[in-house]
Design a protein around this motif. Structure first.
Motif, PDB file in Angstrom:
ATOM      1  N   VAL A   3       0.864  -1.174   0.000  1.00  0.00           N
ATOM      2  CA  VAL A   3       0.000   0.000   0.000  1.00  0.00           C
ATOM      3  C   VAL A   3       0.903   1.226   0.000  1.00  0.00           C
ATOM      4  O   VAL A   3       1.679   1.435   0.929  1.00  0.00           O
ATOM      5  CB  VAL A   3      -0.925   0.013   1.229  1.00  0.00           C
ATOM      6  N   GLN A   4       0.786   2.027  -1.043  1.00  0.00           N
ATOM      7  CA  GLN A   4       1.692   3.159  -1.222  1.00  0.00           C
ATOM      8  C   GLN A   4       1.323   4.320  -0.308  1.00  0.00           C
ATOM      9  O   GLN A   4       0.163   4.530   0.052  1.00  0.00           O
ATOM     10  CB  GLN A   4       1.678   3.604  -2.687  1.00  0.00           C
ATOM     11  N   GLY A   5       2.344   5.103   0.044  1.00  0.00           N
ATOM     12  CA  GLY A   5       2.133   6.301   0.841  1.00  0.00           C
ATOM     13  C   GLY A   5       1.768   6.030   2.283  1.00  0.00           C
ATOM     14  O   GLY A   5       1.132   6.875   2.926  1.00  0.00           O
ATOM     15  N   ARG A  12      -5.251   6.388   9.017  1.00  0.00           N
ATOM     16  CA  ARG A  12      -5.364   6.486   7.570  1.00  0.00           C
ATOM     17  C   ARG A  12      -6.373   5.448   7.074  1.00  0.00           C
ATOM     18  O   ARG A  12      -6.431   4.333   7.611  1.00  0.00           O
ATOM     19  CB  ARG A  12      -4.019   6.246   6.883  1.00  0.00           C
ATOM     20  N   TRP A  28      -8.588   3.907   3.322  1.00  0.00           N
ATOM     21  CA  TRP A  28      -8.658   3.890   1.859  1.00  0.00           C
ATOM     22  C   TRP A  28      -9.672   2.835   1.406  1.00  0.00           C
ATOM     23  O   TRP A  28     -10.008   1.930   2.143  1.00  0.00           O
ATOM     24  CB  TRP A  28      -7.289   3.622   1.247  1.00  0.00           C
ATOM     25  N   ARG A  41     -11.418   6.314  -2.248  1.00  0.00           N
ATOM     26  CA  ARG A  41      -9.991   6.673  -2.285  1.00  0.00           C
ATOM     27  C   ARG A  41      -9.141   5.437  -2.586  1.00  0.00           C
ATOM     28  O   ARG A  41      -9.235   4.426  -1.896  1.00  0.00           O
ATOM     29  CB  ARG A  41      -9.543   7.250  -0.940  1.00  0.00           C
ATOM     30  N   GLU A  42      -8.301   5.544  -3.615  1.00  0.00           N
ATOM     31  CA  GLU A  42      -7.398   4.447  -3.959  1.00  0.00           C
ATOM     32  C   GLU A  42      -6.145   4.463  -3.098  1.00  0.00           C
ATOM     33  O   GLU A  42      -5.489   3.427  -2.939  1.00  0.00           O
ATOM     34  CB  GLU A  42      -7.012   4.520  -5.441  1.00  0.00           C
ATOM     35  N   THR A  43      -5.809   5.613  -2.562  1.00  0.00           N
ATOM     36  CA  THR A  43      -4.642   5.744  -1.690  1.00  0.00           C
ATOM     37  C   THR A  43      -5.090   6.273  -0.326  1.00  0.00           C
ATOM     38  O   THR A  43      -6.124   6.940  -0.215  1.00  0.00           O
ATOM     39  CB  THR A  43      -3.595   6.696  -2.293  1.00  0.00           C
ATOM     40  N   PRO A  44      -4.339   5.990   0.727  1.00  0.00           N
ATOM     41  CA  PRO A  44      -4.754   6.361   2.081  1.00  0.00           C
ATOM     42  C   PRO A  44      -4.928   7.862   2.281  1.00  0.00           C
ATOM     43  O   PRO A  44      -4.146   8.675   1.763  1.00  0.00           O
ATOM     44  CB  PRO A  44      -3.612   5.819   2.946  1.00  0.00           C
TER      45      PRO A  44
END
Length: 313
Positions: free
Chosen positions: A151-153, A177, A179, A195-198
């Protein structure tokens, strides 16, 4: 345990009906963790053994001798040891071993034997639904899905939880966070945008624990206060309404030592050892001796026992 016992998942040695008050599970001692799927239950004991009971038709009990029926009494999962945590969702089961490996079983009658996944160095696991890809927390604070994609970010994570199509992570700085899907505001960012990212949960810090239901989240802060957001159609946010919330709201009168979110209900373990619960109660899962839904926390009936840990399904 208490709640629906249609498949013997409460572990009383019988099946059928509902346990509306807390009951002691047969044969089990020295339990350090538990997890509940759709109609089956897992427990891990201090010696690293996993016990399972309830519905066994999809191999979720991890025992080839306990399939195609229901089994209301706990039995050991064979050939599985050194386990430190378990997870269950729908008709699947997972175990995390001391060496940081993940083992999974269930989903079909041919999926009885626990299978090792490719991820290593894992310290926590979570899966919110059979249609969601589960997530795992590595000991370095990064989060990965069970297919091996990071999971990025997201770093510095100390705890994870997952619902139906969305996930949550608690960072060591006390922020949360989230997502994934956000139809009910379950990401807590003040919107209903997926949301695809957190993204950071709005207006929440100093968080010590998180627990995710089907489409809602419960958080406990260091001061013992409990906060919730997302789907509230069954009163599972415990704020006295049935209005969905896109940002965290505080539950009144709770000084918690632990929390747990079920599909559409919530629980808090008070510092005095009592358990309070709210939300849907169709299967007596609130443990208050009734099947009446609650929009605010009510005291459960623990038969005079001081509770030290709570889990949910």
């Amino acid at each position: 345990m208490w709640g629906d016992n249609g498949s013997g998942q409460v572990g009383l040695g019988t099946e059928g009906g509902k346990a509306s008050k807390a009951m002691k599970v047969a044969k089990l001692e020295n339990v350090i963790g538990a997890a509940m799927g759709k109609s089956h239950t897992l427990a891990v004991t201090q010696d690293g053994q996993v016990w399972s009971w309830g519905y066994g038709y999809f191999g979720q009990l991890g025992d080839k001798n306990r399939t195609f029926s229901t089994y209301p009494t706990p039995e050991k999962v064979p050939n599985l040891n050194s386990v430190v945590a378990v997870a269950a969702v729908d008709n699947f089961s997972m175990a995390l071993k001391k060496d940081g490996t993940i083992w999974r079983w269930g989903g079909s009658s041919s999926g009885v034997e626990p299978q090792k996944l490719s991820l290593t160095g894992i310290s926590a696991i979570a899966q919110g639904s059979s249609s969601s890809v589960g997530i795992a927390l590595r000991s370095d604070g990064t989060v990965w899905d069970l297919h091996g994609k990071q999971v990025q970010g997201l770093d510095g994570v100390v705890a994870i939880s997952q619902g139906n199509g969305f996930s949550a992570a608690l960072r060591k700085d006390g922020t949360v966070r989230t997502w994934g899907g956000n139809y009910y505001g379950q990401l807590g960012d003040g919107t209903t945008t997926n949301r695809e990212t957190p993204v950071m949960v709005k207006g929440l810090d100093e968080v010590e624990a998180i627990s995710v239901g089907e489409y809602h989240v419960i958080a406990m802060k260091k001061d013992g206060s409990v906060w919730a957001w997302g789907d509230n159609r069954e009163g599972q946010l415990g704020d006295g309404t049935k209005i969905n919330k896109q940002s965290p709201v505080q539950l009144a009168g709770i000084d918690a030592a632990g929390i747990a979110a079920g599909n559409n209900y919530g629980m808090a373990l008070q510092k005095n050892g009592t358990v309070w619960s709210w939300g849907n109660n169709s299967f007596a899962q609130l443990g208050d001796g009734t099947i009446e839904g609650r929009t605010v926390p009510v005291l459960g009936t623990q038969q005079g026992h001081k509770i030290h840990q709570i889990n949910q399904t």
